[in-house]
Structures are given as structure tokens and as C-alpha cells.
Design a protein around this motif. Structure first.
Motif, PDB file in Angstrom:
ATOM      1  N   THR A   1       9.190  39.462  -5.182  1.00 50.33           N
ATOM      2  CA  THR A   1      10.467  40.026  -4.757  1.00 50.33           C
ATOM      3  C   THR A   1      10.280  41.441  -4.220  1.00 50.33           C
ATOM      4  OG1 THR A   1      11.710  38.691  -6.351  1.00 50.33           O
ATOM      5  CG2 THR A   1      12.783  40.689  -5.526  1.00 50.33           C
ATOM      6  N   ALA A   2       9.548  42.257  -4.965  1.00 48.86           N
ATOM      7  CA  ALA A   2       9.294  43.636  -4.521  1.00 48.86           C
ATOM      8  C   ALA A   2       8.564  43.649  -3.187  1.00 48.86           C
ATOM      9  CB  ALA A   2       8.490  44.388  -5.576  1.00 48.86           C
ATOM     10  N   MET A   3       7.584  42.771  -3.039  1.00 46.26           N
ATOM     11  CA  MET A   3       6.824  42.708  -1.795  1.00 46.26           C
ATOM     12  C   MET A   3       7.715  42.300  -0.631  1.00 46.26           C
ATOM     13  SD  MET A   3       3.240  40.678  -1.056  1.00 46.26           S
ATOM     14  CE  MET A   3       2.443  41.582  -2.371  1.00 46.26           C
ATOM     15  N   ASP A   4       8.584  41.311  -0.858  1.00 41.67           N
ATOM     16  CA  ASP A   4       9.476  40.845   0.212  1.00 41.67           C
ATOM     17  C   ASP A   4      10.438  41.953   0.650  1.00 41.67           C
ATOM     18  OD1 ASP A   4       8.303  38.379   0.210  1.00 41.67           O
ATOM     19  OD2 ASP A   4       9.858  37.394  -0.996  1.00 41.67           O
ATOM     20  N   PHE A   5      11.049  42.635  -0.321  1.00 43.77           N
ATOM     21  CA  PHE A   5      11.959  43.729   0.015  1.00 43.77           C
ATOM     22  C   PHE A   5      11.220  44.805   0.812  1.00 43.77           C
ATOM     23  CE2 PHE A   5      15.026  42.096  -3.045  1.00 43.77           C
ATOM     24  CZ  PHE A   5      16.239  42.598  -2.600  1.00 43.77           C
ATOM     25  N   ALA A   6      10.048  45.193   0.313  1.00 43.75           N
ATOM     26  CA  ALA A   6       9.288  46.264   0.962  1.00 43.75           C
ATOM     27  C   ALA A   6       8.872  45.879   2.374  1.00 43.75           C
ATOM     28  CB  ALA A   6       8.062  46.613   0.122  1.00 43.75           C
ATOM     29  N   GLN A   7       8.417  44.652   2.528  1.00 44.32           N
ATOM     30  CA  GLN A   7       7.949  44.214   3.841  1.00 44.32           C
ATOM     31  C   GLN A   7       9.100  44.215   4.852  1.00 44.32           C
ATOM     32  OE1 GLN A   7       5.645  40.632   3.710  1.00 44.32           O
ATOM     33  NE2 GLN A   7       5.185  40.647   5.902  1.00 44.32           N
ATOM     34  N   TYR A   8      10.241  43.714   4.431  1.00 45.42           N
ATOM     35  CA  TYR A   8      11.376  43.667   5.341  1.00 45.42           C
ATOM     36  C   TYR A   8      11.855  45.074   5.693  1.00 45.42           C
ATOM     37  CZ  TYR A   8      16.126  43.242   7.061  1.00 45.42           C
ATOM     38  OH  TYR A   8      17.260  43.388   7.811  1.00 45.42           O
ATOM     39  N   LEU A   9      12.049  45.914   4.689  1.00 47.87           N
ATOM     40  CA  LEU A   9      12.586  47.249   4.932  1.00 47.87           C
ATOM     41  C   LEU A   9      11.617  48.112   5.723  1.00 47.87           C
ATOM     42  CD1 LEU A   9      14.206  47.731   1.429  1.00 47.87           C
ATOM     43  CD2 LEU A   9      15.431  47.472   3.600  1.00 47.87           C
ATOM     44  N   ALA A  10      10.305  47.951   5.477  1.00 50.03           N
ATOM     45  CA  ALA A  10       9.321  48.688   6.274  1.00 50.03           C
ATOM     46  C   ALA A  10       9.302  48.194   7.712  1.00 50.03           C
ATOM     47  CB  ALA A  10       7.933  48.561   5.645  1.00 50.03           C
ATOM     48  N   SER A  11       9.583  46.897   7.903  1.00 39.55           N
ATOM     49  CA  SER A  11       9.546  46.327   9.252  1.00 39.55           C
ATOM     50  C   SER A  11      10.675  46.847  10.128  1.00 39.55           C
ATOM     51  CB  SER A  11       9.608  44.800   9.183  1.00 39.55           C
ATOM     52  OG  SER A  11      10.910  44.346   8.859  1.00 39.55           O
ATOM     53  N   VAL A  12      11.760  47.341   9.501  1.00 39.36           N
ATOM     54  CA  VAL A  12      12.861  47.882  10.290  1.00 39.36           C
ATOM     55  C   VAL A  12      12.826  49.411  10.344  1.00 39.36           C
ATOM     56  CG1 VAL A  12      14.366  45.908   9.894  1.00 39.36           C
ATOM     57  CG2 VAL A  12      14.463  47.843   8.320  1.00 39.36           C
ATOM     58  N   GLY A  13      11.749  50.019   9.851  1.00 39.73           N
ATOM     59  CA  GLY A  13      11.546  51.444  10.056  1.00 39.73           C
ATOM     60  C   GLY A  13      11.633  52.342   8.853  1.00 39.73           C
ATOM     61  N   LEU A  14      11.993  51.819   7.683  1.00 44.85           N
ATOM     62  CA  LEU A  14      12.011  52.655   6.486  1.00 44.85           C
ATOM     63  C   LEU A  14      10.602  52.812   5.923  1.00 44.85           C
ATOM     64  CD1 LEU A  14      15.144  51.368   4.531  1.00 44.85           C
ATOM     65  CD2 LEU A  14      14.816  53.656   5.452  1.00 44.85           C
TER      66      LEU A  14
END
Length: 378
Positions: free
Chosen positions: A132-145
Motif C-alpha cells: 500500500t505504501a509503495m503504491d501511494f508513493a509511486q502514484y504521488l511521485a509520478s504526478v510530481g510530489l
């Protein structure tokens, strides 16, 4: 005064463990930091501004060696020491009640001033929690955070890994970015098992510490560093945390710093979910996806990523906004388009493209697809 002299003075204060709350008193009494550091030990004793232990540390003869080592370290590539008065010191962190007076940074210093989301949680996380943590991080990093965490085992590691696996809204292989705030000197890695991860973070993000070189991991340093994790970030997401988890300390410091707190719910039978459930009862926002977080932070992110260069500029309607030179929406149609094409068409820096893409997605005007592509929705 030269920059080296200035750093010398700040390092002396740092080694004496002077905190940010004491600095105004020091400058008021002596006139400036430089004048304070030129003052005699007798003058300092008369001022009664420091504790006896701080005063002893300030005039410790061994400081010269420590300062020399720190300055030499800061002269190496991608290694920097920031003082509280440096222009590059992150503004969000400066706003907390007790910011570190000095930061050691290995990697990209500019990331510390970019929009960040902290992701923290249990060291003994379940497999599902790590995913779950990995999925959140990957998505949010992919949009620029930029994803910020503490380099610990479990949720922290999963968050860093997820951010590094993201392609940061592009199709040219550029990785997402992540910041690790550690509770040791930056010449050490704890836990040692994360040494390779720390190397990757230094290359694609930044490692940060308020502790002098050579500092070993001590139990009381970890809660103290948590205020930096939340202080750098616009919000903190807790993924799996027991009721006595250190992650709840990070959540508490985020609340004290007037930052958003998010929590992922879990099974009522999972002891690692009880901390998250407690946070939700106390007012943390329950989230099930990265999009939930983006929606909650949209106003803050628009201010930080899309602030106008001229605050007095007259408002304009949506049609004019779309036709404004440099606005990406004019290049995005209903057929998917990738970052490379957008860079060629718009002639904008990749960082600007990523910021605009995030804002357009938050506005519901475009949709992110796989392989770093987007299409128009309106």
C-alpha cells in the motif's frame, strides 16, 4: 564576513546544541551571530543565555577538528550544509516552532523546497501495508510530489522504493524523487540493510540530517527527527501504525505544524492498523487512494506549484488561460500524448511541464494514462 566564517559560527552554535528559540535572544544581546561568536567566554557567562552544558560545548577545544571535518564534507560534490539563514533553507521547515538551525544534505538541495508528502508507518509492517505504501508513493511521485520518509525498515523503505520506481510524469526514464530524513550523521546509514537504498536516494533525491557527522543512532533522536519529516511536507500519510508507533509522533507534529494528516484504514483485527484508526477518530482524513490525497491538497499544491509570477496580474477567463503561451492544455488533445512530445511542442523545462500536468489533473481537465501519457477530458 566570508561564507566560510559564517558557516564556522553556525557550526559552533550547532555543536553547542543551541536551538532556534535561543537565536533571537543571542542576536538581541550580542547584536549579531558573528559578534556573539567573537565574544569571550566571560561575556557568554554574564549573558546567561546558554545552559552550563551548552557553554561548555561552545568553548570545547575539540570543536576546531569537528568544524574542519564538517567543512571538508560540505565541499564534496552533492554535499551541503544549510544554516537557518541560507536562502536554500526550506521555507516550510523554517515555519515550524523549532526548526533545526543547521541541516546536512546529501543530494539535491532544491528538492527540500519542492512540494513533499511524508509517508510513514510501522517498521514491522505487513506485506499488504508495504504494498500500500509503495503504491501511494509511486502514484504521488509520478504526478510530481516528492515523497519524504525516514529510511527505516517497513513502511518507510516501501515509500522510498515506490517513489524511486515512479517515472515522475514522463516517459524518458526519469525517476520520481524522495527525501530521507535520518537520525544519524550522514556519514552513516541506519539500518545498514538500507545502504543501497540510501545511495539511490542520494542520486535521485536527498538525504537530510540535523545531527553532526559521526552521530550514532540513539533512541531519543528518532522522535526528534520526526518533526523534520512532517515539517518539510505539506501533509503526512500514515500507513499501518500500532498504538505506540513512532509514526503517531510524526502525525502529532504534523498537526502541531498545521499540516494535513491522512491515514489508511485497515482490518480491525490487525494491531498495526489501530494507530491509523485512532488518528481517523481524532480527525485525520481517511484515504483509500493517492487521488484522495491530491484532492485534499489541491488548494495547497496550486499555491506552491502554480503561483503566479505577478500577484497583481488581472484575472482572465478560461479560454484566455488555455490560449496563454506555455499552457500545456493547448497541446493536449483527446488522443494520448507523452512527455517527450509535450517538451518538444511547448519548449518548456520538464519541471514546469510536470507542475502544469499535476494542476491540470487536479482540475479534472486531463487524465493520466499508463507509460507516462495523458489525454484531454474537457
Amino acid at each position: 564576513m566570508s561564507d566560510l566564517d559564517n558557516l564556522h559560527d553556525w557550526l559552533l552554535l550547532h555543536f553547542a546544541r543551541v536551538n532556534a528559540k535561543q537565536l533571537p535572544q543571542i542576536t538581541s544581546y550580542f547584536g549579531s551571530i558573528s559578534q556573539a561568536m567573537a565574544a569571550s567566554q566571560a561575556s557568554w557567562q554574564s549573558s546567561q543565555l546558554l545552559t552550563p552544558k551548552q557553554l561548555e560545548r561552545l568553548f570545547d577545544p575539540g570543536n576546531d577538528v569537528l568544524i574542519s571535518e564538517a567543512v571538508t564534507w560540505s565541499h564534496q560534490p552533492e554535499q551541503t550544509i544549510l544554516t537557518l539563514e541560507d536562502a536554500s533553507y526550506p521555507e516550510l521547515l523554517k515555519r515550524i516552532s523549532d526548526p533545526p538551525i543547521l541541516l546536512y544534505v546529501r543530494g539535491d538541495v532544491s528538492l527540500l523546497s519542492e512540494p513533499q508528502l511524508a509517508i510513514v508507518g510501522s517498521r514491522n509492517a505487513s506485506k499488504q501495508g508495504r504494498l500500500t505504501a509503495m503504491d501511494f508513493a509511486q502514484y504521488l511521485a509520478s504526478v510530481g510530489l516528492t515523497i519524504t520518509s525516514g529510511l527505516a525498515s517497513g513502511i518507510d523503505k516501501a515509500a522510498h522504493d515506490g517513489a524511486l520506481q515512479a517515472e515522475a510524469s514522463n516517459s524518458d526514464g526519469m525517476q520520481g524523487t524522495t527525501v530521507a530524513v535520518v537520525a544519524t550523521g550522514l556519514d552513516r546509514v541506519y539500518p545498514a540493510a538500507n545502504r543501497e537504498l540510501a545511495r539511490q536516494i542520494a542520486q535521485n533525491g536527498a538525504l537530510v540530517s540535523e545531527y553532526p557527522l559521526g552521530t550514532k543512532p540513539m533512541a531519543h533522536f528518532f522522535p526528534q527527527r520526526n518533526r523534520i519529516i512532517s515539517g518539510l511536507s505539506v501533509g503526512t500519510l500514515v500507513v499501518e501504525a500500532a498504538l505506540k508507533s513512532g509514526s503517531l509522533i510524526t502525525a502529532r507534529t504534523a498537526v502541531e505544524q498545521d499540516r494535513e494528516v491522512f491515514a489508511v484504514p485497515g482490518s480491525i483485527n490487525n494491531p498495526q492498523a489501530k494507530g491509523c484508526h485512532q488518528l481517523i477518530r481524532q480527525g485525520a482524513k481517511l484515504v483509500e487512494s493517492g487521488q484522495d490525497i491530491l484532492e485534499e491538497l489541491s488548494a495547497i499544491l496550486q499555491l506552491s506549484l502554480n503561483a503566479p509570477s505577478n500577484a497583481q496580474e488581472a484575472p482572465y477567463n478560461e479560454k484566455n488561460k488555455e490560449e496563454e503561451p506555455g499552457n500545456l492544455l493547448r497541446y493536449i488533445e483527446f488522443d494520448p500524448i507523452g512527455l517527450d512530445e509535450l517538451a518538444v511542442l511547448s519548449k518548456l523545462p520538464v519541471s514546469d511541464i510536470q507542475s502544469q500536468l499535476l494542476m491540470l489533473e487536479l482540475d479534472g481537465r486531463i487524465e493520466a494514462l499508463s507509460a507516462g501519457r495523458w489525454r484531454r477530458l474537457t
